[in-house]
Every structure is written in structure tokens, then in C-alpha cells.
Design a protein around this motif. Structure first.
Motif, PDB file in Angstrom:
ATOM      1  N   LYS A 121       0.834  -1.196   0.000  1.00  0.00           N
ATOM      2  CA  LYS A 121       0.000   0.000   0.000  1.00  0.00           C
ATOM      3  C   LYS A 121       0.875   1.255   0.000  1.00  0.00           C
ATOM      4  O   LYS A 121       1.916   1.277   0.650  1.00  0.00           O
ATOM      5  N   THR A 123       1.069   5.581   0.380  1.00  0.00           N
ATOM      6  CA  THR A 123       0.465   6.834   0.834  1.00  0.00           C
ATOM      7  C   THR A 123       1.261   7.985   0.237  1.00  0.00           C
ATOM      8  O   THR A 123       2.483   8.036   0.374  1.00  0.00           O
ATOM      9  N   GLY A 124       0.561   8.905  -0.427  1.00  0.00           N
ATOM     10  CA  GLY A 124       1.261  10.023  -1.047  1.00  0.00           C
ATOM     11  C   GLY A 124       2.055   9.571  -2.257  1.00  0.00           C
ATOM     12  O   GLY A 124       1.814   8.497  -2.832  1.00  0.00           O
ATOM     13  N   SER A 156      -4.209  12.067  -7.487  1.00  0.00           N
ATOM     14  CA  SER A 156      -5.159  11.641  -6.456  1.00  0.00           C
ATOM     15  C   SER A 156      -4.483  11.385  -5.114  1.00  0.00           C
ATOM     16  O   SER A 156      -5.146  11.395  -4.067  1.00  0.00           O
ATOM     17  N   LYS A 157      -3.172  11.141  -5.143  1.00  0.00           N
ATOM     18  CA  LYS A 157      -2.433  10.820  -3.907  1.00  0.00           C
ATOM     19  C   LYS A 157      -1.826  12.051  -3.229  1.00  0.00           C
ATOM     20  O   LYS A 157      -1.386  11.974  -2.081  1.00  0.00           O
ATOM     21  N   GLY A 159      -3.178  14.832  -2.138  1.00  0.00           N
ATOM     22  CA  GLY A 159      -3.941  15.315  -0.991  1.00  0.00           C
ATOM     23  C   GLY A 159      -3.640  14.576   0.302  1.00  0.00           C
ATOM     24  O   GLY A 159      -3.898  15.092   1.402  1.00  0.00           O
ATOM     25  N   GLU A 160      -3.074  13.372   0.196  1.00  0.00           N
ATOM     26  CA  GLU A 160      -2.764  12.577   1.380  1.00  0.00           C
ATOM     27  C   GLU A 160      -1.528  13.090   2.119  1.00  0.00           C
ATOM     28  O   GLU A 160      -1.198  12.595   3.196  1.00  0.00           O
ATOM     29  N   MET A 161      -0.842  14.074   1.553  1.00  0.00           N
ATOM     30  CA  MET A 161       0.430  14.533   2.116  1.00  0.00           C
ATOM     31  C   MET A 161       0.273  15.728   3.058  1.00  0.00           C
ATOM     32  O   MET A 161       1.248  16.336   3.486  1.00  0.00           O
ATOM     33  N   THR A 163      -0.471  15.770   6.133  1.00  0.00           N
ATOM     34  CA  THR A 163       0.051  15.515   7.482  1.00  0.00           C
ATOM     35  C   THR A 163       1.577  15.421   7.539  1.00  0.00           C
ATOM     36  O   THR A 163       2.144  15.214   8.603  1.00  0.00           O
ATOM     37  N   THR A 164       2.250  15.576   6.411  1.00  0.00           N
ATOM     38  CA  THR A 164       3.713  15.499   6.407  1.00  0.00           C
ATOM     39  C   THR A 164       4.313  16.636   7.224  1.00  0.00           C
ATOM     40  O   THR A 164       3.746  17.718   7.321  1.00  0.00           O
ATOM     41  N   GLU A 185      -8.505  22.237  -1.355  1.00  0.00           N
ATOM     42  CA  GLU A 185      -7.437  21.424  -0.764  1.00  0.00           C
ATOM     43  C   GLU A 185      -6.130  22.220  -0.685  1.00  0.00           C
ATOM     44  O   GLU A 185      -5.384  22.124   0.295  1.00  0.00           O
TER      45      GLU A 185
END
Length: 493
Positions: A121, A123-124, A156-157, A159-161, A163-164, A185
Motif C-alpha cells: 500500500k 500513501t502520497g 489523487s495521492k 492530498g494525502e500529504m 500531514t507530512t 485542498e
């Protein structure tokens, strides 16, 4: 004005180079010179670009994704700064580079799909892909049909960043999302960036962490420039950007920046948009007694094109003046310094410091319960010939500084225990030590923001009444930053 003669320091060549740069700075604005340099640079880039479109670290080596991305980024930023589009040889180079980068992005996408089938899996996105998406965003590059699926997945990935912890990653992600139309965003990323900014009246806005990073992605200069760009491109942050420009200029005040990468980033950040710092030459008027100095007067400036003035006064009416009036008559930033030389009994000197601060404390080593113990030396301490004295120098720096020198005077009754000069490493900092007859000199190539403690010892060699001497510290690159300790009278029996 340096407290230690420059010829005694290990930085003679650096100082000469800096003076030569000042003397040549006017040539940077010569149009013929600019055209000639541009042609030479483009020709060199053409020679170094591989058939795949990639650039390598050195000629003959295989193509480097990192180097290619960096050069393509500089070209894209140059087009943004000038408000035009690349053309001719520069456009051809950029197209070839994008051909290579599209292929590398597609290759990484296929590897991700293969790994996902095995249950991995993600993330980012990786740093390389983030830079790829950033290049596409700021250049308007059209994504090839073969890369559409990969591009959509990567986007699409992003936006997952949110929290970096990396400020530059957040800044780049904000630009990518904003250019892709995902404004809400992007604003969330900007809000997160602003939460970490600190502001002071003197230094403007900056991030008060990562003062001594070891990774390129964590370097303050890189992160600061990326955040400035994000705030500028997304809009609505003009005041914040101007405050961040102030911090950038204040960094150059105390550091050499012998890295062309950091310098190119800084130039881009200062000139990309907002107030154009090249529109004015810095109109400053200074009045002291009946003397008037003006930076707009070419005949009176020390270095043509810089608006830099340096004057020394010895006449009584100026020396006795109690007020200096400084008037900045146009927008922008200006700074200067005033130095006063005078004689005073060393016993009357009091500790002084500010942004750069040094304090000196002497200790005598005593045996307590069969173990050595350091006890502070005061004017009432009973000292004898043969006693071991430890000089503890406490240094505080509130910003990074290059070429800092420290001179610790010794009382005439002290003899250093170690008499060999050379490079030392202690308490997390490296420095060169030069032991002289009456003082010990320390030279630091760079000091990051923080507190440092140095200790070294000597023996008492003779009886009498003596002054312990001053510890004087100064940034040779920006000598207006200086500090000195107090002295103390001691009696040796």
C-alpha cells in the motif's frame, strides 16, 4: 573593523573573492554581458544533454533524474519570472527533458501497480514524482496520452500529504493542487504552512526550526523559497510574502552562500512577483552633525551599482555627535551599521552582546574528596602559582552566521596547557584554534542558531595582580554583529 586582523584568519582567499564579486557586480547588469552568458550557458546545456533528454551529473555518466528535474525546474521558473515562454534552443532542451521525465514517471507508475498486486500500500507520492507534478503544474506542460492514467493516479495521492512534517513538501503539494483546480485542498495546505511561521520585527517571517538540517529536503533556504512560491502563486498572501523576503535578505547579510543552488533559489523567490526589489537603487539619506551621506549619489558610493557607502570620521564635531538621522526615501529594505573606536581601561569594560553574544567565566580546579572539581573564580578567590584554570566561553547565536571569530585574551600570569594550534571538534561544532602569546583565537566557518560552550585550560605561572582579559567575538562576514565579555581582576599569591 575586524577585531582580529584578516591576515591572521584562515579566510583570506574567501574575503578577496567577496571583494572581487562586489567590484564586478555592475557588470551583471550589462546587456551585452547577459546575452553572451546566456548563449554560453545554453550551448553548454546542449552539449551535456543526452540523447534520451536527460542530463547527467558529469559528461559521460548515465542520465540523472534528479539533475534533469533540477535544470527543467530552473528553466520553468525563469519563464515564470520573465512572464514569457521559452523559445529556440531553451524550448528544445525543455521538451527533450520532459520526454525523459514523462518516461521515468510512467516507469515508476508501472512499478507501483506491480507492487500493489503483491499487497503493498502507498500513501502520497515519492519526492521525484512530486517534483514531476510540480514541473507540469508551473510550466503548463501537456501530459502525453500514455501518461494520463499515471498522472491521474499521482494527482489523487497528493492530498494525502497534508500531514507530512516537511514544509517544502506541503508547499509544492499546494501549488500542484491549486494548478489542478483543487483550490479548497490547496488552501488547507496553505493554512497548515502559515501555522508554522514565526514573525519578528527585524527578521520578518520564517520557520523557527530545522536550523541545522542534514538533508536537502529539510534545508531552511529550500523550504523557505518553496513556501514563498506557494503563497505567491495561490494568491492572497502578499504581506506574508514580503515579510518572508526580509528573512531571506537577512540570511545573506550574515552568510556567504557559496552554494549556487541556494543562490538561484533565493534570486527566484525575491524577484518572481510582488514588490520588485530591482526597481529602485535604495534611496537612503544619513545625517551626522553637518555631514550628509546619500546612497543615490554615484560619486560617493564605495561600490558602483550597490548603493553602498562607507565613511570614517575623526573630526571632533562628528565624533562628539549624539544623534544620527537615517531616512529611507523609497520602498524596500536597507541596513547599515555604526562603529565607534575608543580607548577604555579594561577593568571598566562591561559585557555586551545582542544577536551574537559571548560570556567568559573562569574556574579553578580543586580536589574535593579526591576528585577534581571546578569552582568559579571571583575577585575574592585565593589563587596560587601552579593552579589549573579553566576558561569557559558560552556563545549564543540567534541566527546562522558564517566566518565567526572569537579572541580570548589571557592574563599575563596564565600559560596555556595545550600549545598546538589546529582544527578541533568539540560539543558538536568544528573550529580552528590558533594559540598566540597573549590570546587564544577560535575560527568557525559556520555557526547555526543555538548555544555553544567551549572550554580550555591553562596554568598560573607567576604571582601578582592581573586582569583576566576580554573574550571578543565577531562575524567577519557581517562585522556589525559583535560581542565581548567583561574582564576581572585577580590576585595570585
Amino acid at each position: 573593523m575586524k577585531n582580529i586582523l584578516l591576515s591572521e584568519s584562515p579566510w583570506v582567499l574567501e574575503a578577496q573573492t567577496e571583494e572581487q564579486q562586489k567590484e564586478r557586480i555592475a557588470t551583471l547588469f550589462d546587456l551585452n554581458n547577459i546575452r553572451s552568458n546566456n548563449i554560453a550557458a545554453l550551448t553548454r546545456l546542449q552539449e551535456l544533454q543526452n540523447s534520451s533528454g536527460a542530463w547527467s551529473w558529469y559528461k559521460g555518466m548515465s542520465g540523472s533524474r534528479y539533475v534533469t528535474t533540477y535544470i527543467a525546474e530552473l528553466n520553468a521558473r525563469l519563464a515564470m519570472m520573465t512572464g514569457g515562454k521559452l523559445d529556440g534552443a531553451a524550448l528544445a532542451l525543455q521538451k527533450n527533458a520532459f520526454t525523459y521525465l514523462h518516461q521515468e514517471a510512467l516507469k515508476e507508475y508501472k512499478e507501483i501497480l506491480k507492487a500493489q498486486k503483491d499487497g503493498v500500500k502507498f500513501t502520497g507520492v515519492s519526492g521525484s514524482i512530486l517534483q514531476y507534478l510540480y514541473l507540469v503544474a508551473i510550466s503548463g506542460e501537456q501530459v502525453p496520452a500514455a501518461n494520463k492514467s499515471a498522472y491521474t493516479y499521482y494527482l489523487s495521492k497528493v492530498g494525502e500529504m497534508l500531514t507530512t512534517a516537511s514544509m517544502d513538501t506541503k508547499a509544492i503539494a499546494a501549488i500542484i493542487l491549486d494548478k489542478a483546480g483543487r483550490k479548497k485542498e490547496a488552501q488547507e495546505f496553505v493554512a497548515s504552512l502559515k501555522e508554522h511561521l514565526t514573525k519578528t520585527a527585524e527578521q520578518g517571517m520564517f520557520f523557527a526550526f530545522n536550523e541545522n538540517p542534514y538533508a536537502w529536503g529539510g534545508m531552511k533556504m529550500q523550504a523557505h523559497v518553496d513556501v514563498m512560491e506557494a503563497l505567491e502563486l495561490i494568491g492572497g498572501n502578499n504581506d506574508t510574502v514580503e515579510e518572508m523576503k526580509l528573512w531571506l535578505l537577512k540570511q545573506k547579510q550574515t552568510q556567504q552562500w557559496n552554494s549556487p543552488v541556494a543562490t538561484a533559489d533565493a534570486v527566484y523567490a525575491l524577484l518572481m512577483k510582488g514588490v520588485n526589489l530591482l526597481d529602485n537603487q535604495g534611496d537612503v539619506r544619513i545625517v551626522i552633525a553637518d555631514e550628509v551621506l546619500e546612497t543615490v549619489s554615484p560619486s560617493k558610493t564605495t561600490v558602483p551599482g550597490l548603493g553602498y557607502i562607507k565613511r570614517s570620521f575623526t573630526q571632533k564635531n562628528v565624533v562628539d555627535a549624539r544623534k544620527i538621522e537615517v531616512e529611507k526615501r523609497n520602498p524596500g529594505i536597507a541596513w547599515g551599521a555604526v562603529y565607534a573606536e575608543y580607548e577604555s581601561p579594561v577593568s571598566d569594560v562591561r559585557q555586551q552582546g545582542g544577536e551574537l553574544n559571548v560570556q567568559k567565566q573562569l574556574y579553578v580546579e580543586r580536589m574535593v574528596n579526591n576528585a577534581p572539581q571546578l569552582q568559579p573564580v571571583t575577585e575574592k578567590t585565593v589563587l596560587q602559582v601552579g593552579d589549573k584554570i579553566v576558561s569557559r566561553l558560552s556563545i549564543r547565536v540567534d541566527r546562522p552566521m558564517d566566518f565567526v571569530q572569537l579572541k580570548d585574551q589571557r592574563g599575563a600570569c596564565f600559560e596555556p596547557i595545550g600549545s598546538v594550534s589546529g582544527y578541533n571538534w568539540s560539543n558538536g561544532i568544528g573550529y580552528y584554534v590558533d594559540i598566540k602569546d597573549a590570546s587564544t583565537n577560535f575560527f568557525f566557518d559556520h555557526l547555526g542558531k543555538g548555544v555553544y560552550v567551549l572550554e580550555y585550560g591553562y596554568r598560573i605561572s607567576r604571582a601578582g595582580t592581573y586582569e583576566t582579559g576580554l573574550a571578543t567575538m565577531q562575524c567577519a562576514y557581517a562585522p556589525e554583529y559583535a560581542s565581548h565579555s567583561a574582564s576581572m581582576t585577580i590576585i595570585i599569591k
